[in-house]
Write a protein that holds these residues in place. Sequence first.
Motif, mmCIF file in Angstrom:
data_model
loop_
_atom_site.group_PDB
_atom_site.id
_atom_site.type_symbol
_atom_site.label_atom_id
_atom_site.label_comp_id
_atom_site.label_asym_id
_atom_site.label_seq_id
_atom_site.Cartn_x
_atom_site.Cartn_y
_atom_site.Cartn_z
ATOM 1 N N GLU A 98 8.699 -49.973 -42.186
ATOM 2 C CA GLU A 98 8.402 -48.546 -42.276
ATOM 3 C C GLU A 98 7.331 -48.249 -43.318
ATOM 4 O O GLU A 98 6.549 -47.302 -43.169
ATOM 5 N N HIS A 153 16.253 -44.948 -37.050
ATOM 6 C CA HIS A 153 15.530 -44.269 -38.128
ATOM 7 C C HIS A 153 14.035 -44.550 -38.030
ATOM 8 O O HIS A 153 13.200 -43.642 -38.207
ATOM 9 N N LYS A 157 11.197 -41.762 -37.328
ATOM 10 C CA LYS A 157 10.103 -41.559 -38.282
ATOM 11 C C LYS A 157 8.754 -41.754 -37.605
ATOM 12 O O LYS A 157 7.806 -40.984 -37.833
ATOM 13 N N GLU A 160 7.984 -38.729 -35.562
ATOM 14 C CA GLU A 160 7.593 -37.611 -36.421
ATOM 15 C C GLU A 160 6.131 -37.722 -36.860
ATOM 16 O O GLU A 160 5.444 -36.712 -37.039
#
Length: 495
Positions: A98, A153, A157, A160
Amino acid sequence: MKKALALLLAVCVIASLVACAGGKKESATEKSDTDTKKSGYQVSEDVPEGSVIDGVMTYIDGEDPVLKKTVAPWLDTCVLYEVNVRQYTEEGTFKAFEAHLDRLQDMGINTLWFMPIHPISETERKGTLGSYYAVSDYKGVNPEFGTTEDFQHLVDKAHEMGFKVILDWVANHTGWDSAWIKDHPDWYEHKDDGSIKSPYDWTDTAQLNYENYEMRAEMIRCMQYWIEDIGIDGFRCDHAIGVPANFWNAAVYKLKSINSDIMMLAETSATQGLTEYAFDTCYNDMLYGQALMTKGGVATSSIKDGMDVQPNYCGDSFPMNYLDNHDKNSYEGSIVGRYGDTYAPLLALSFLTPGMPLIYTANEEGYDHEIEFFEKDTVKWDDEPKYAPLIKALSKLKTGNSALASTNRSITYAEPSNSKLFVFTRNDGDNTVIYAANLGKEAIENVSFNLGVGTAKCVLHVNGDEVDTTVTEMTEKDFLGRDYAPYEFYILIAT
């Protein structure tokens, strides 16, 4: 589900799919509504043309809009990036990856392809960690990478931030620890001695039997899970040619009934059977082969063979143009070894030729290393990856000019005064992009070509390690009698 699902019928009666009463096969008309809901499909000897069923599609026709060949609009501006989670960071986890999203976004990447994230079988495992492609559970997550919640997650993300996310899907075979082997041995192909086969020399995997429609239906349900429950945006389908096209057609029908804008990428050269309905894009293996030979001085005319969209791409389907991927890197050498100084102009060509470009993990680094496939082998990242500025400039072009839309097949080749200069133009109405490159290892002098437009803006000029994105107005005269250093290239936009 759409009303067309009422048409779902099976193509044939298979003993393993039907309940038997007193040794007599149960017909579709005898099956109760409860049984139909439980199994998710009916078994019938009579399959009308146009029917779609779990595991097979007999004919692509009808009024149902899901049956029509469509390509999601976002694919026109797709810049695809293959993520090798295991090797991307020291931790080798979703959480650690990430931290790279901002960097990838800045580079212009907008679609992430994750190599298989599923648990890997231990039985017959190759190496210490095993192959990602020896899947033991299609709905599970490899604990080496994290949990399902961690992956969710990451997907959330990424969404988004504007990324799309696709998963690698291995439909041809499973690993030997799959519960399917114990619970449904008839879902696999068997040798004469009764043991389950491995495909090719992939001894860490077991070959699935696509004559078994119960297995096909369960495979589709597993794919639906990742679309419907996790929210991914499509699949890259491993060894797609090893699986019947009618399976892919039925799978895509089901998947597009959930999300009509998914991407389907086939790991194979295009065939009409695959692109007629199921797949949006296939590997441009021809261009890859021609690109490899450029280092040895191949004539630029042969590269055209890999750039022209072949008849096997039906409808708006298109090539996926790649110079590297996990297979090529691990088994054929690093991009430095395969391309040397030809990499930069060929990378630009992969963005500008019809289709969609692919960047593999650490390509932006110019990574001179063959990444291990079955062992831990963390990428050694520099603070400023060598090719990141070039990829950023190319991504901006790809996503900002309709002439470079993935589905646009327009391409025109110029005829310079020296054939060693390779020039082509992409057009969409008033939008024109021009590529001019010396793909040879020798400098060429006093070369002219017809720009084809009155004036143009040079938006990218690369000469050696110099990447110049200064916008410069240029005219026909600027390309009369120009000299080109080895591998020097220009990209221009008509004004």
